[in-house]
Design an enzyme around this catalytic site. Structure first.
Site, PDB file in Angstrom:
ATOM      1  N   ASP A  13     -22.348 -20.951  21.602  1.00  0.00           N
ATOM      2  CA  ASP A  13     -22.015 -22.346  21.320  1.00  0.00           C
ATOM      3  C   ASP A  13     -20.626 -22.604  21.890  1.00  0.00           C
ATOM      4  O   ASP A  13     -19.656 -21.948  21.508  1.00  0.00           O
ATOM      5  CB  ASP A  13     -22.028 -22.609  19.811  1.00  0.00           C
ATOM      6  CG  ASP A  13     -21.655 -24.047  19.476  1.00  0.00           C
ATOM      7  OD1 ASP A  13     -22.382 -24.953  19.900  1.00  0.00           O
ATOM      8  OD2 ASP A  13     -20.625 -24.248  18.796  1.00  0.00           O
ATOM      9  N   ASP A  64     -19.807 -23.393  13.796  1.00  0.00           N
ATOM     10  CA  ASP A  64     -20.039 -22.915  15.157  1.00  0.00           C
ATOM     11  C   ASP A  64     -20.884 -21.650  15.187  1.00  0.00           C
ATOM     12  O   ASP A  64     -21.752 -21.492  16.054  1.00  0.00           O
ATOM     13  CB  ASP A  64     -18.699 -22.674  15.858  1.00  0.00           C
ATOM     14  CG  ASP A  64     -17.879 -23.949  15.990  1.00  0.00           C
ATOM     15  OD1 ASP A  64     -18.503 -25.031  16.077  1.00  0.00           O
ATOM     16  OD2 ASP A  64     -16.643 -23.878  16.012  1.00  0.00           O
ATOM     17  N   GLU A 115     -26.442 -23.853  25.638  1.00  0.00           N
ATOM     18  CA  GLU A 115     -26.886 -25.238  25.521  1.00  0.00           C
ATOM     19  C   GLU A 115     -26.897 -25.907  26.889  1.00  0.00           C
ATOM     20  O   GLU A 115     -26.032 -25.651  27.722  1.00  0.00           O
ATOM     21  CB  GLU A 115     -25.950 -26.019  24.587  1.00  0.00           C
ATOM     22  CG  GLU A 115     -26.097 -25.668  23.129  1.00  0.00           C
ATOM     23  CD  GLU A 115     -25.179 -26.511  22.267  1.00  0.00           C
ATOM     24  OE1 GLU A 115     -25.676 -27.432  21.574  1.00  0.00           O
ATOM     25  OE2 GLU A 115     -23.957 -26.274  22.295  1.00  0.00           O
TER      26      GLU A 115
END
Length: 399
Positions: free
Chosen positions: A189, A356, A274
Site C-alpha cells: 500500500d 495502512d 494498487e
C-alpha cells in the site's frame, strides 16, 4: 523467460573536451532540426490524408542535405540523424496504436539533448569509446563494469539541464537470470506519510527528497526570476543552478527507488500493488507536490521491469477496491473511512487495525485470489507490464 537476451543500458558520466562538446552540441541541434522537419512533413501529409513512412523521410533527409540552407547537416555524423527519423517513426507507431499522443516538435530549451549512435558510428575497444567525427575517445568515468565481453549495440550521448554529460551503452547482460522460486508474497500500500506499507507490517519511510532541498530550490528560483529574460549569461547561469538542485533531488529519489524495488523483487515471488492513476491524482492541488515527490509511477515501472527480468509476478489490484475500509480479519466493510483515521476497530470482530497495514493485507489477499480464479467483474483498463486483479490468470513465463 528468455533472459539470455536481456539488454541493459549502462549509463556513465563523461567529461568532453571543448572540441568534443562543440561537436556534440552541433549534433544535438542537427538531430532536433531533422526531427522537426520530418514531423512537419508528416503532419502536412497527414492533413492531406496521406501517410509518410521512414523510407520517405530518409529520402527527404538526403534532399535536405543538398540544399544550401541545410548544408550544415553534412558536418555531423549521418547516423544520429537517421536514428532521429527512426525515433519519429516509432512515435507515430505508438500514436496509431493509441499508446501515445501525437508527436510534438522538439524545443531548443526544453527538449532532451541527445544523439544515438549505432555500431557503424562508434568504436569501442579496450574500454575506450570513440564516436564518429571525433579523433579522441571520450573521458568516461567507469563507475561500474560492463558485462564481461560486452559489445554495445547502440550508444546514446546526452546532456541534462544541469550541464552534465552522460553516455549510455546498450549491451546484452547474461547475468540477468531468473531468481530461485520462492513462496513469499507481499501486498503493498503506497502512501505519503510512509512511502510503502507492506502486508508483513513493515513500513518504509518516505524520504521526501524534494522537501529536504525546498529552501535551496526556492532561493535559486527567486534568483532566476530576477534575471532578465533571454539567453543572457547571468540567466543561463541561474537556470543551470536551479537545474542542478532538481538533478540532485531526482538522483537521490531514483537511487532510493532502485534499491527498494530490487530488494522487493529479490525477496518475493509475487508482489501485489494498487493500480493507481497517478496522473489524475496529481490534479489535487494540495497533494500534487507530495505525490510527485513520492514517484509512485516510477516505483511501479521499476518494479515491473525487474520482475520480468528475474521471473517474478506483479499483480495490479483494481484501484476502486476498498482496501482501507475492509476488515482483513473478518471481511466486514466499513461505511466510510476518512483519511484522518489512521487506526480503527472493526465493529463486527473487534479487531483493531492500522489503516495502512490492513490495506496492504487486503491488497495481497485479493491479488492472490485473482491470480487463481479471477476477482470481481468491473471492467479494468489495460495495465502495461502489470497484471490486473480483475479476471486474470497468473503471469506465465515466456518459453
Amino acid at each position: 523467460m528468455t533472459t539470455s537476451h536481456v539488454k541493459r543500458a549502462f549509463k556513465y558520466r563523461f567529461y568532453p573536451t571543448d572540441a568534443q562538446a562543440a561537436e556534440l552540441s552541433r549534433t544535438f541541434g542537427c538531430v532536433r532540426k531533422v526531427y522537426n522537419l520530418a514531423l512537419a512533413a508528416r503532419t502536412e501529409a497527414w492533413a492531406r490524408q496521406e501517410r509518410v513512412n521512414y523510407n520517405q523521410t530518409s529520402a527527404m533527409l538526403t534532399a535536405w542535405k543538398k540544399t544550401g540552407e541545410l548544408a550544415y547537416l553534412n558536418d555531423v555524423s549521418s547516423v544520429p540523424l537517421q536514428q532521429a527519423l527512426r525515433h519519429l517513426q516509432m512515435a507515430f507507431a505508438n500514436f496509431f496504436a493509441k499508446r501515445a499522443k501525437y508527436p510534438r516538435f522538439k524545443s531548443r530549451k526544453k527538449s532532451r539533448r541527445s544523439a544515438e549512435y549505432t555500431t557503424s558510428a562508434f568504436r569501442f575497444r579496450d574500454g575506450t569509446l570513440t564516436l564518429a567525427k571525433m579523433t579522441e575517445p571520450l573521458d568516461i568515468v567507469w563507475s561500474r563494469p560492463l558485462p564481461e565481453g560486452a559489445s554495445p549495440s547502440t550508444v546514446t550521448v546526452s546532456q541534462d539541464a544541469a550541464g552534465r554529460w552522460f553516455v549510455s551503452l546498450l549491451c546484452e547482460d547474461p547475468s540477468v537470470q531468473p531468481l530461485p522460486a520462492t513462496d513469499a508474497a507481499v501486498g503493498i500500500d503506497v502512501g505519503l506519510d510512509h512511502l510503502l506499507t507492506l502486508s508483513t507490517g513493515q513500513k518504509v519511510a518516505n524520504p521526501r527528497h524534494e522537501r529536504r532541498d525546498r529552501t535551496r530550490l526556492a532561493k535559486a528560483q527567486r534568483q532566476l526570476s530576477r534575471k532578465a529574460r533571454g539567453d543572457g549569461a547571468n540567466r543561463v547561469k541561474a537556470r543551470r543552478k536551479v537545474a542542478k538542485i532538481y538533478a540532485r533531488i531526482a538522483d537521490r529519489r531514483r537511487d532510493h527507488l532502485h534499491k527498494l524495488t530490487t530488494r522487493l523483487v529479490r525477496e518475493n515471488q509475487t508482489i501485489v500493488i494498487e493500480d493507481l492513476t497517478v496522473r489524475n491524482m496529481l490534479k489535487n492541488r494540495r497533494l500534487a507536490r507530495a505525490i510527485s515527490d513520492a514517484a509512485w509511477a516510477d516505483f511501479r515501472s521499476l518494479l515491473e521491469y525487474k520482475a520480468r527480468w528475474y521471473g517474478r509476478n506483479v499483480i495490479a489490484v483494481d484501484r476502486w477496491f476498498p482496501s482501507s475500509r475492509l476488515c482483513s480479519a473478518c471481511g466486514a466493510l466499513q461505511d466510510r473511512m476518512p483519511l484522518n483515521i489512521r487506526t480503527w476497530t472493526c465493529d463486527s470482530c473487534g479487531t483493531t487495525h492500522d489503516r495502512d497495514v490492513n490495506a496492504a493485507k487486503n491488497i495481497l489477499a485479493v491479488g492472490l485470489t485473482a491470480s487463481v480464479c479471477g476477482a470481481g467483474t468491473r471492467p479494468q483498463r489495460s495495465t502495461p507490464g502489470g497484471q490486473s486483479a480483475t479476471k486474470q490468470k497468473p503471469l506465465q513465463r515466456e518459453p
